[in-house]
Write a protein that holds these residues in place. Structure first.
Motif, PDB file in Angstrom:
ATOM      1  N   PHE A 488      77.459  63.540  26.846  1.00  0.00           N
ATOM      2  CA  PHE A 488      76.993  63.883  25.504  1.00  0.00           C
ATOM      3  C   PHE A 488      76.999  62.613  24.657  1.00  0.00           C
ATOM      4  CE2 PHE A 488      76.910  65.447  21.242  1.00  0.00           C
ATOM      5  CZ  PHE A 488      76.290  66.684  21.291  1.00  0.00           C
ATOM      6  N   PRO A 489      75.878  62.273  24.036  1.00  0.00           N
ATOM      7  CA  PRO A 489      75.813  61.024  23.260  1.00  0.00           C
ATOM      8  C   PRO A 489      76.752  61.045  22.052  1.00  0.00           C
ATOM      9  CG  PRO A 489      73.831  62.361  22.929  1.00  0.00           C
ATOM     10  CD  PRO A 489      74.598  63.009  24.025  1.00  0.00           C
ATOM     11  N   GLY A 490      77.617  60.054  21.995  1.00  0.00           N
ATOM     12  CA  GLY A 490      78.594  59.972  20.924  1.00  0.00           C
ATOM     13  C   GLY A 490      79.992  60.349  21.364  1.00  0.00           C
ATOM     14  N   GLY A 491      80.114  60.795  22.589  1.00  0.00           N
ATOM     15  CA  GLY A 491      81.426  61.196  23.094  1.00  0.00           C
ATOM     16  C   GLY A 491      82.278  60.041  23.576  1.00  0.00           C
ATOM     17  N   TRP A 492      81.695  58.835  23.641  1.00  0.00           N
ATOM     18  CA  TRP A 492      82.403  57.668  24.151  1.00  0.00           C
ATOM     19  C   TRP A 492      82.313  56.528  23.148  1.00  0.00           C
ATOM     20  CZ3 TRP A 492      80.882  61.548  27.029  1.00  0.00           C
ATOM     21  CH2 TRP A 492      81.605  61.887  28.167  1.00  0.00           C
ATOM     22  N   ASN A 493      83.393  55.798  23.029  1.00  0.00           N
ATOM     23  CA  ASN A 493      83.380  54.623  22.163  1.00  0.00           C
ATOM     24  C   ASN A 493      82.270  53.676  22.611  1.00  0.00           C
ATOM     25  OD1 ASN A 493      85.580  55.570  20.757  1.00  0.00           O
ATOM     26  ND2 ASN A 493      87.075  54.363  21.893  1.00  0.00           N
ATOM     27  N   GLY A 494      81.505  53.198  21.676  1.00  0.00           N
ATOM     28  CA  GLY A 494      80.434  52.266  22.010  1.00  0.00           C
ATOM     29  C   GLY A 494      79.095  52.921  22.243  1.00  0.00           C
ATOM     30  N   ASP A 495      79.033  54.266  22.280  1.00  0.00           N
ATOM     31  CA  ASP A 495      77.741  54.940  22.413  1.00  0.00           C
ATOM     32  C   ASP A 495      76.857  54.567  21.229  1.00  0.00           C
ATOM     33  OD1 ASP A 495      78.605  56.128  24.704  1.00  0.00           O
ATOM     34  OD2 ASP A 495      78.561  58.194  23.955  1.00  0.00           O
ATOM     35  N   GLY A 496      75.632  54.210  21.509  1.00  0.00           N
ATOM     36  CA  GLY A 496      74.722  53.801  20.447  1.00  0.00           C
ATOM     37  C   GLY A 496      74.243  54.941  19.586  1.00  0.00           C
ATOM     38  N   ASN A 497      74.359  56.144  20.103  1.00  0.00           N
ATOM     39  CA  ASN A 497      73.852  57.327  19.402  1.00  0.00           C
ATOM     40  C   ASN A 497      74.971  58.368  19.362  1.00  0.00           C
ATOM     41  OD1 ASN A 497      71.752  60.033  20.566  1.00  0.00           O
ATOM     42  ND2 ASN A 497      72.290  59.585  18.469  1.00  0.00           N
ATOM     43  N   ASN A 498      75.366  58.790  18.181  1.00  0.00           N
ATOM     44  CA  ASN A 498      76.429  59.790  18.038  1.00  0.00           C
ATOM     45  C   ASN A 498      75.841  61.092  17.531  1.00  0.00           C
ATOM     46  OD1 ASN A 498      78.724  61.275  17.706  1.00  0.00           O
ATOM     47  ND2 ASN A 498      79.497  60.115  15.960  1.00  0.00           N
ATOM     48  N   ALA A 499      75.526  61.989  18.452  1.00  0.00           N
ATOM     49  CA  ALA A 499      74.894  63.251  18.079  1.00  0.00           C
ATOM     50  C   ALA A 499      75.896  64.277  17.564  1.00  0.00           C
ATOM     51  CB  ALA A 499      74.130  63.821  19.270  1.00  0.00           C
ATOM     52  N   PHE A 500      77.181  63.963  17.610  1.00  0.00           N
ATOM     53  CA  PHE A 500      78.180  64.855  17.016  1.00  0.00           C
ATOM     54  C   PHE A 500      78.101  64.813  15.486  1.00  0.00           C
ATOM     55  CE2 PHE A 500      80.569  64.244  21.110  1.00  0.00           C
ATOM     56  CZ  PHE A 500      80.559  65.582  21.491  1.00  0.00           C
ATOM     57  N   SER A 501      77.529  63.753  14.967  1.00  0.00           N
ATOM     58  CA  SER A 501      77.462  63.551  13.524  1.00  0.00           C
ATOM     59  C   SER A 501      76.033  63.734  13.026  1.00  0.00           C
ATOM     60  CB  SER A 501      77.956  62.142  13.178  1.00  0.00           C
ATOM     61  OG  SER A 501      77.588  61.762  11.887  1.00  0.00           O
ATOM     62  N   ALA A 502      75.876  64.413  11.899  1.00  0.00           N
ATOM     63  CA  ALA A 502      74.543  64.619  11.335  1.00  0.00           C
ATOM     64  C   ALA A 502      73.864  63.291  11.051  1.00  0.00           C
ATOM     65  CB  ALA A 502      74.636  65.455  10.063  1.00  0.00           C
ATOM     66  N   SER A 503      74.633  62.331  10.557  1.00  0.00           N
ATOM     67  CA  SER A 503      74.055  61.025  10.228  1.00  0.00           C
ATOM     68  C   SER A 503      73.748  60.204  11.473  1.00  0.00           C
ATOM     69  CB  SER A 503      75.015  60.242   9.324  1.00  0.00           C
ATOM     70  OG  SER A 503      76.256  60.020   9.991  1.00  0.00           O
ATOM     71  N   GLY A 504      74.340  60.564  12.599  1.00  0.00           N
ATOM     72  CA  GLY A 504      74.132  59.803  13.819  1.00  0.00           C
ATOM     73  C   GLY A 504      73.035  60.332  14.708  1.00  0.00           C
ATOM     74  N   ARG A 505      72.471  61.478  14.375  1.00  0.00           N
ATOM     75  CA  ARG A 505      71.441  62.078  15.219  1.00  0.00           C
ATOM     76  C   ARG A 505      70.078  61.445  14.984  1.00  0.00           C
ATOM     77  NH1 ARG A 505      73.714  67.417  13.148  1.00  0.00           N
ATOM     78  NH2 ARG A 505      75.668  67.462  14.334  1.00  0.00           N
ATOM     79  N   THR A 506      69.314  61.370  16.047  1.00  0.00           N
ATOM     80  CA  THR A 506      67.922  60.944  15.919  1.00  0.00           C
ATOM     81  C   THR A 506      67.137  62.085  15.266  1.00  0.00           C
ATOM     82  OG1 THR A 506      67.246  61.861  18.051  1.00  0.00           O
ATOM     83  CG2 THR A 506      68.169  59.606  18.048  1.00  0.00           C
ATOM     84  N   GLU A 507      65.921  61.802  14.868  1.00  0.00           N
ATOM     85  CA  GLU A 507      65.105  62.837  14.238  1.00  0.00           C
ATOM     86  C   GLU A 507      64.860  64.005  15.191  1.00  0.00           C
ATOM     87  OE1 GLU A 507      64.034  63.330  11.084  1.00  0.00           O
ATOM     88  OE2 GLU A 507      65.450  61.692  10.707  1.00  0.00           O
ATOM     89  N   ILE A 508      64.635  63.687  16.461  1.00  0.00           N
ATOM     90  CA  ILE A 508      64.409  64.758  17.443  1.00  0.00           C
ATOM     91  C   ILE A 508      65.677  65.583  17.630  1.00  0.00           C
ATOM     92  CG2 ILE A 508      63.944  65.214  19.882  1.00  0.00           C
ATOM     93  CD1 ILE A 508      61.988  62.869  19.842  1.00  0.00           C
ATOM     94  N   GLN A 509      66.825  64.905  17.764  1.00  0.00           N
ATOM     95  CA  GLN A 509      68.090  65.621  17.917  1.00  0.00           C
ATOM     96  C   GLN A 509      68.358  66.508  16.708  1.00  0.00           C
ATOM     97  OE1 GLN A 509      70.742  62.309  18.519  1.00  0.00           O
ATOM     98  NE2 GLN A 509      70.544  62.354  20.757  1.00  0.00           N
TER      99      GLN A 509
END
Length: 612
Positions: A488-509
């Motif tokens: 899951f993107p954002g579940g690991w330190n250093g992930d470029g995309n954090n989909a757990f966070s509203a501000s970290g999601r891409t437009e598609i996510q």
């Protein structure tokens, strides 16, 4: 000097006899409906000892097997209050003692509420969800070490990662979490799925500890979330300590040794089938690394019953999902299931019955009208709706409807609900950890995701979503299991995309998540969806219309699977629309006039709360 030598010799000899490596269950609880508990003691030649217990507790039976390293001692615990008992083992003049605790039980534990059709279940694989504790990625006691660069390796996700992201799951609108197994799996490779367990009383150290699992349940309950344990009754892993030193030869199915299951579950009730075929379905091993448990052995069956009850009490669980349910000895698994539900009358258990015919799936649900023909009852409250999953796998690519294609497949699936004892207690899913990803099948076509999720959330039964689908995650089953079980993107330190966070999601996510969130949170309070009657209409022009309704409330669901806009004549639905003149579409948040016709965009859906 002689006295000192005697004392030292006695102590040394006593230590040899005092060697107990394991006690299972490690403790028990007071006030259980299961009045007897069979305590298994394991240690070198433990069976050579006689045994007694303190505090006037009655030993009802002592069972020894061909392996002297096991001793099964059954005590009557019906009226035993929470206390510390002491077992005394003796061999001649040599004795040693072992404490055994009976713990206090949570108030009203037996009446715990389980998951049901008011829930949305979130399925996650802990190794691939989030890494909350970097210090437990590998364990010196376990063979496979963390290697995130290996698609099928251990990636480091853990219990703390789940705890850290409970708010994300709650925000989504899910109300229950089904995690794939968390008990220890010491396979040399591919151990992250944890279905080849090596110790069923211990959480895998790479996920955390037993206490952390208990904490997960506690944190979830604070947020009104339910924890469903993935329980495996059919098999263990070849690294299980009991497989390496079997209590009895027939603890596992032997041929002798390994034989492959034929996977033909229909042999369980085929009146024309051969006994050999039925045996190789039930007794054959799922894969060579997973020895098949023999539930027809009373010691095995009781061990599994007690282990399941122990976890419910210890971790304060809210339900079970049972892996490969229909591969078990069918009489044995029925006894296991009944023992659990006798102890917890409101406890829900959903079994994996991966079949492609409603009658065959229905056979495994409690009080099945199909199984009744053979005087069989599994006592299993819920089964997984695999025939609906089959429909989800292709229907939204069938733009042009004909006699057998398009949304008629949905209609025909639900038309067979009469075969089930309880259609409202079926688990519905677009996909899971073993199937192709829905978003991969439909090439991340958001409109098709909307269609699928709309039906999943509004149909009878319990909807289950697979982690990451709500942000558009895909994965190709053809490439292997690892591809449908990505991190899951954002579940690991250093992930470029954090989909757990509203501000970290891409437009598609964000597009996927916001739609899912809106739908599931709307569903939470809708008893008409949870328990209302279903009335559906034969699809026309690839448009499927159904109503969920009670005496006081009614919802109209419209699914346009056609590749072009459609216009439907509302007079067809008069029996459900009578008295209603308008409605509110939950998805568009717009009011809808219900006069003569309804206009629908291509590949679109509506959920209309009807108003008079």
């Amino acid at each position: 000097m002689k006295k000192l030598i005697y004392i030292l010799t006695t102590l040394f000899t006593a230590s040899l006899f005092a060697q107990i490596d394991r006690v299972e269950p490690p403790f028990w609880y007071e006030g259980m409906n299961k009045s007897e508990v069979q305590v298994m003691f394991y240690g070198k030649n433990i069976a050579q000892n006689s045994v007694s217990v303190s505090n006037n507790v009655v030993i009802t039976s002592i069972t020894k097997t061909e392996n002297p390293n096991y001793l099964f001692v059954t005590i009557d615990a019906k009226n035993v209050k929470a206390q510390q008992l002491q077992f005394t083992f003796a061999n001649g003049k040599k004795t040693f003692k072992r404490n055994y605790e009976i713990k206090a039980r949570k108030e009203n534990s037996a009446l715990r509420k389980s998951f049901d059709a008011s829930d949305v279940m979130y399925l996650l694989m802990p190794d691939r969800f989030a890494n909350g504790n970097l210090n437990n990625d590998s364990s010196s006691e376990l063979q496979e070490k963390a290697n995130r660069s290996l698609p099928g390796g251990r990636h480091g996700g853990d219990i703390q990662g789940i705890i850290n992201n409970l708010d994300y799951i709650k925000e989504l609108g899910a109300t229950a979490i089904w995690s794939t197994p968390l008990c220890e799996d010491n396979d040399k490779g591919y151990s992250y799925h944890t279905y080849g367990q090596s110790d069923v009383y211990k959480i895998d150290a790479r996920y955390g500890t037993n206490e952390e699992y208990k904490q997960l349940a506690a944190e979830m309950h604070k947020k009104d979330l339910k924890l469903v344990m993935d329980y495996v009754t059919n098999h263990w892993g070849a690294e299980h300590w009991m497989f390496k030193d079997m209590p009895t030869y027939d603890w596992f199915h032997q041929f002798p040794g390994y034989a492959q299951s034929n996977y033909r579950m229909i042999t369980q009730y085929d009146t024309n089938g051969s006994q050999r075929d039925a045996k190789y379905c039930m007794d054959g091993w799922f894969v060579p690394s997973m020895p098949d448990l023999n539930q027809s052995n009373p010691l095995v069956l009781n061990y599994l019953i007690q282990n399941a009850i122990w976890w419910i009490e210890y971790a304060d669980l809210d339900g079970f999902r049972v892996d490969t349910y229909s591969y078990n000895d069918k009489e044995g698994i029925a006894k296991w299931t009944k023992a659990i539900t006798d102890e917890y009358p409101y406890f829900n258990i959903v079994g994996e019955v991966w079949m492609h015919d409603q009658a065959q799936i229905s056979y495994w649900q409690k009080d099945s009208p199909i199984a009744k023909i053979q005087n069989y009852n599994s006592h299993l409250p819920s089964v997984m709706d695999f025939t609906l999953h089959d429909v989800f796998g292709n229907v939204f690519n069938e733009d042009k409807a004909d006699w057998g294609n398009g949304t008629i497949k949905f209609y025909e699936n639900f038309a067979n609900d009469f075969l089930y004892a309880n259609p409202n207690n079926l688990l519905l899913f677009l996909e899971n950890h073993d199937t192709g990803r829905f978003n991969e099948i439909y090439k991340n076509d958001f409109k098709k995701y909307q269609l699928g999720l709309t039906l999943l959330a509004t149909m009878r039964g319990i909807p289950q979503i697979y982690y990451g689908s709500e942000i558009g995650m895909a994965g190709d089953k053809v490439k292997g299991d690892a591809d449908i079980r990505q991190d899951f993107p954002g579940g690991w330190n250093g992930d470029g995309n954090n989909a757990f966070s509203a501000s970290g999601r891409t437009e598609i996510q964000k597009q996927y998540f916001d739609f899912s969130k809106k739908l599931f949170n709307w569903r939470k309070s809708k008893s008409v969806i949870h328990s209302g009657k279903l009335t559906h209409y034969i699809p026309e022009n690839n448009v499927y219309v159904y109503f969920r309704h009670t005496n006081s409330e009614s919802v109209m669901v419209v699914i346009n699977n056609a590749a072009d806009n459609q216009k439907i004549n509302l007079s067809r639905f008069e029996e459900n629309l009578k008295g209603f003149t308008s409605g509110h579409d939950v998805l568009s948040d717009k009011n809808v006039e219900l006069k003569t016709e309804l206009l629908l965009d291509a590949k679109s859906s509506m959920i209309i709360e009807l108003k008079k």
